[in-house]
Design a protein around this motif. Sequence first.
Motif, PDB file in Angstrom:
ATOM      1  N   LYS A   1       2.684  -5.111   7.880  1.00 18.41           N
ATOM      2  CA  LYS A   1       2.952  -5.674   6.561  1.00 18.41           C
ATOM      3  C   LYS A   1       1.827  -6.601   6.159  1.00 18.41           C
ATOM      4  O   LYS A   1       1.383  -7.422   6.938  1.00 18.41           O
ATOM      5  CB  LYS A   1       4.263  -6.470   6.601  1.00 18.41           C
ATOM      6  CG  LYS A   1       5.469  -5.617   6.386  1.00 18.41           C
ATOM      7  CD  LYS A   1       6.694  -6.462   6.165  1.00 18.41           C
ATOM      8  CE  LYS A   1       7.900  -5.579   5.984  1.00 18.41           C
ATOM      9  NZ  LYS A   1       9.125  -6.334   5.839  1.00 18.41           N
ATOM     10  N   ALA A   2       1.418  -6.488   4.918  1.00 21.41           N
ATOM     11  CA  ALA A   2       0.338  -7.343   4.439  1.00 21.41           C
ATOM     12  C   ALA A   2       0.845  -8.372   3.453  1.00 21.41           C
ATOM     13  O   ALA A   2       0.084  -9.085   2.843  1.00 21.41           O
ATOM     14  CB  ALA A   2      -0.743  -6.486   3.781  1.00 21.41           C
ATOM     15  N   LEU A   3       2.150  -8.399   3.280  1.00 25.50           N
ATOM     16  CA  LEU A   3       2.671  -9.312   2.266  1.00 25.50           C
ATOM     17  C   LEU A   3       3.017 -10.643   2.894  1.00 25.50           C
ATOM     18  O   LEU A   3       3.529 -10.718   3.985  1.00 25.50           O
ATOM     19  CB  LEU A   3       3.927  -8.716   1.622  1.00 25.50           C
ATOM     20  CG  LEU A   3       3.747  -7.372   0.938  1.00 25.50           C
ATOM     21  CD1 LEU A   3       5.074  -6.927   0.368  1.00 25.50           C
ATOM     22  CD2 LEU A   3       2.728  -7.481  -0.173  1.00 25.50           C
TER      23      LEU A   3
ATOM     24  N   HIS B   1       9.406 -13.087  -3.607  1.00 25.08           N
ATOM     25  CA  HIS B   1       8.082 -13.116  -4.231  1.00 25.08           C
ATOM     26  C   HIS B   1       8.025 -13.734  -5.616  1.00 25.08           C
ATOM     27  O   HIS B   1       6.959 -14.121  -6.062  1.00 25.08           O
ATOM     28  CB  HIS B   1       7.527 -11.690  -4.317  1.00 25.08           C
ATOM     29  CG  HIS B   1       7.127 -11.151  -2.981  1.00 25.08           C
ATOM     30  ND1 HIS B   1       6.019 -11.613  -2.308  1.00 25.08           N
ATOM     31  CD2 HIS B   1       7.687 -10.221  -2.191  1.00 25.08           C
ATOM     32  CE1 HIS B   1       5.919 -10.980  -1.160  1.00 25.08           C
ATOM     33  NE2 HIS B   1       6.913 -10.138  -1.060  1.00 25.08           N
TER      34      HIS B   1
ATOM     35  N   ARG C   1       6.314  -3.852  -4.054  1.00 27.50           N
ATOM     36  CA  ARG C   1       5.803  -3.374  -2.766  1.00 27.50           C
ATOM     37  C   ARG C   1       6.818  -3.626  -1.652  1.00 27.50           C
ATOM     38  O   ARG C   1       7.058  -2.766  -0.809  1.00 27.50           O
ATOM     39  CB  ARG C   1       4.495  -4.077  -2.418  1.00 27.50           C
ATOM     40  CG  ARG C   1       3.351  -3.676  -3.306  1.00 27.50           C
ATOM     41  CD  ARG C   1       2.006  -4.160  -2.792  1.00 27.50           C
ATOM     42  NE  ARG C   1       1.009  -3.890  -3.797  1.00 27.50           N
ATOM     43  CZ  ARG C   1       0.551  -4.795  -4.656  1.00 27.50           C
ATOM     44  NH1 ARG C   1       0.979  -6.032  -4.608  1.00 27.50           N
ATOM     45  NH2 ARG C   1      -0.340  -4.449  -5.561  1.00 27.50           N
ATOM     46  N   ARG C   2       7.380  -4.797  -1.656  1.00 31.25           N
ATOM     47  CA  ARG C   2       8.354  -5.107  -0.616  1.00 31.25           C
ATOM     48  C   ARG C   2       9.565  -4.199  -0.750  1.00 31.25           C
ATOM     49  O   ARG C   2      10.108  -3.711   0.238  1.00 31.25           O
ATOM     50  CB  ARG C   2       8.788  -6.574  -0.698  1.00 31.25           C
ATOM     51  CG  ARG C   2       9.654  -6.998   0.469  1.00 31.25           C
ATOM     52  CD  ARG C   2       9.890  -8.479   0.462  1.00 31.25           C
ATOM     53  NE  ARG C   2       8.721  -9.212   0.917  1.00 31.25           N
ATOM     54  CZ  ARG C   2       8.556  -9.680   2.154  1.00 31.25           C
ATOM     55  NH1 ARG C   2       9.482  -9.485   3.049  1.00 31.25           N
ATOM     56  NH2 ARG C   2       7.476 -10.335   2.470  1.00 31.25           N
TER      57      ARG C   2
ATOM     58  N   GLN D   1       8.664  -0.879   0.674  1.00 29.47           N
ATOM     59  CA  GLN D   1       8.624  -0.953   2.132  1.00 29.47           C
ATOM     60  C   GLN D   1      10.025  -0.862   2.706  1.00 29.47           C
ATOM     61  O   GLN D   1      10.296  -0.123   3.631  1.00 29.47           O
ATOM     62  CB  GLN D   1       8.035  -2.288   2.584  1.00 29.47           C
ATOM     63  CG  GLN D   1       6.541  -2.407   2.561  1.00 29.47           C
ATOM     64  CD  GLN D   1       6.127  -3.804   2.981  1.00 29.47           C
ATOM     65  OE1 GLN D   1       6.868  -4.510   3.654  1.00 29.47           O
ATOM     66  NE2 GLN D   1       4.935  -4.195   2.592  1.00 29.47           N
TER      67      GLN D   1
ATOM     68  N   ASP E   1       4.079  -7.615  -5.731  1.00 32.31           N
ATOM     69  CA  ASP E   1       4.608  -7.713  -4.377  1.00 32.31           C
ATOM     70  C   ASP E   1       6.113  -7.490  -4.348  1.00 32.31           C
ATOM     71  O   ASP E   1       6.649  -7.042  -3.337  1.00 32.31           O
ATOM     72  CB  ASP E   1       4.276  -9.084  -3.777  1.00 32.31           C
ATOM     73  CG  ASP E   1       2.854  -9.128  -3.257  1.00 32.31           C
ATOM     74  OD1 ASP E   1       2.393 -10.223  -2.904  1.00 32.31           O
ATOM     75  OD2 ASP E   1       2.206  -8.060  -3.212  1.00 32.31           O
TER      76      ASP E   1
ATOM     77  N   GLY F   1       1.798  -2.323   0.053  1.00 36.36           N
ATOM     78  CA  GLY F   1       1.499  -3.606   0.676  1.00 36.36           C
ATOM     79  C   GLY F   1       1.493  -3.500   2.192  1.00 36.36           C
ATOM     80  O   GLY F   1       1.892  -4.422   2.889  1.00 36.36           O
ATOM     81  N   LEU F   2       1.042  -2.366   2.699  1.00 38.50           N
ATOM     82  CA  LEU F   2       0.990  -2.150   4.136  1.00 38.50           C
ATOM     83  C   LEU F   2      -0.446  -1.857   4.560  1.00 38.50           C
ATOM     84  O   LEU F   2      -1.189  -1.189   3.848  1.00 38.50           O
ATOM     85  CB  LEU F   2       1.862  -0.953   4.537  1.00 38.50           C
ATOM     86  CG  LEU F   2       3.360  -1.116   4.361  1.00 38.50           C
ATOM     87  CD1 LEU F   2       4.053   0.224   4.520  1.00 38.50           C
ATOM     88  CD2 LEU F   2       3.916  -2.097   5.373  1.00 38.50           C
TER      89      LEU F   2
END
Lengths: 266, 321
Positions: free
Chosen positions: B169-171, A44, A16-17, A20, A13, B152-153
């Motif tokens: 967002k899925a986090l 995270h 991933r963040r 994003q 994560d 993570g989307l």
Amino acid sequence: MQGSARRMGVMTDVHRRFLQLLMTHGVLEERDVKRMQKHCYKVHDRNATVDKLEDFINNINSVLESLYIEIKRGVTEDDGRPIYALVNLATTSVSKMATDFAENELDLFRKALELIIDSESGFASSTNILNLVDQLKGKKMKKKEAEQVLQKFVQNKWLIEKEGEFTLHGRAILEMEQYIRETYPDAVKICNICHSLLIQGQSCETCGIRMHLPCVAKYFRLNAEPRCPHCNDYWPHEIPEVFDPEKEREPGISKSNRKSLRSRRH
Amino acid sequence: MSEQSKDLSDPNFAAEAASSEVQSSPGVPGGVPPSATLAEPQSPPLGPTAAPQAVPPPQAPSDEEDPKALLEAAEEGRAHQAPSAAQPGPAPPAPAQLVQKAHELMWYVLVKDQKKMIIWFPDMVKDVIGSYKKWCRSILRRTSLILARVFGLHLRLTSFHTMEFALVKALDPEELDRVALSNRMPMTGLLLMILSLIYVKGRGARESAVWNVLRILGLRPWKKHSTFGDVRKLITEEFVQQNYLKYQRVPYVEPPEYEFFWGSRASREITKMQIMEFLARVFKKDPQAWPSRYREALEEARALREANPADHCPHNSVSED
């Protein structure tokens, strides 16, 4: 789909963040990227040690490889700031901007791009670009409208404007270098030091080789008598300073702001 | 109300706001983070090769629509328009081509989201899927998988009727990433300030009130700003187009005056608690300094939690202890 397990990094994560946020920002300077990386860890995985940025990004890129996208690192041509962007390697044409702009707007960008590449300074004047408005594909565009479209390009970080002239933003170079080299192989200029695409830079008056300003800065650092690496003639231009991220600590901020940043963190 | 509007003229606010102006981010102005407070179980990191087409995307049971049904309806709808509906289908493409299309669609969706543009299903078909529209479903499924695994989307269908998608967002935990990145997103700050003003007032904010607040940041309707550009255009047109704000004429008032309200997208993406946290950060006060608003925010948070029982709370927000 390729991607053998041994080469693949692991996406957590944190990564991933990071992705994003990088995607949301479009293009970021290195110090912001580092801050963002720390932020992602904090959210995270508080207790983990923050990876070195280069390793962190290489890890992510190994996962992105099979998707034909990549976190690319570049350097701004005018002052040598390192920047990062998530770029799409697969679509190597201007149409990667196509989600954003109409056909005639894309064509305007293409025309501006050609003028920039052909120019000696790496800049194309507003007048010259606007004079091409009649040749655009798609819906007819007036000059007034074209002026606004050019401003849209500036706001979206595809072009930079300086005193009525336009050049490519670092982001555009990162995203489109491959496309530009493939599409304009004869007109394209290359830096003698780093061998990447060159839009703005300095050139040797004798033999014509070119160098990016940050490449000049690094190559001639501490050199009292700069000479052309190719023909050895005296290098006639002013040598810029090497970019120092330490010195660059947020020039606009006074001590009081830094205090307020700190207090917010508890 | 006057008490609360005084808060927004707090000299601290000016200092804070001034610093946020100076620290303008070199990044692309992106607007407000699409943080959703919807609960989504985290998709476990899948192996390097995306799951075969048969595996359904990792969506929570709380999903509103069945994308399959939507796609069938969409395909039927388009069949009426496209004269090619009757022609025999081409041979199925090689899996590698479908994979490539999924990658193109992934990037398309990411860029659309980055630009705060609507992700419209018919556009997806026209711009990306093209002649592969018969395999739309599997392409879409693969794209969703990749987006979930790598970014993570969640690619979520937000409106069946308008066929709009959104990247959600899925986090966990959700928070205002950009605000947390120390005011490096001036657009977000600008929008949040207006939204906070509206929220604190409890009703629409007159344009004059908004400009009073923005004046503290040195923003004027007639002046172009180095970061924001044409501020008036930004807040009355762009933010409105993106559905973050509503800009309406005040009825029965002459000469004409306008006021701002929260837009539907703001209501969807930003919680009242996030506004309270923003206010707390900006004014260095406890969110409970606005008691009735804080209560509202708490109630909204409770309602959201009840609507999404899978959501677990520990909120690592910087502003909370």
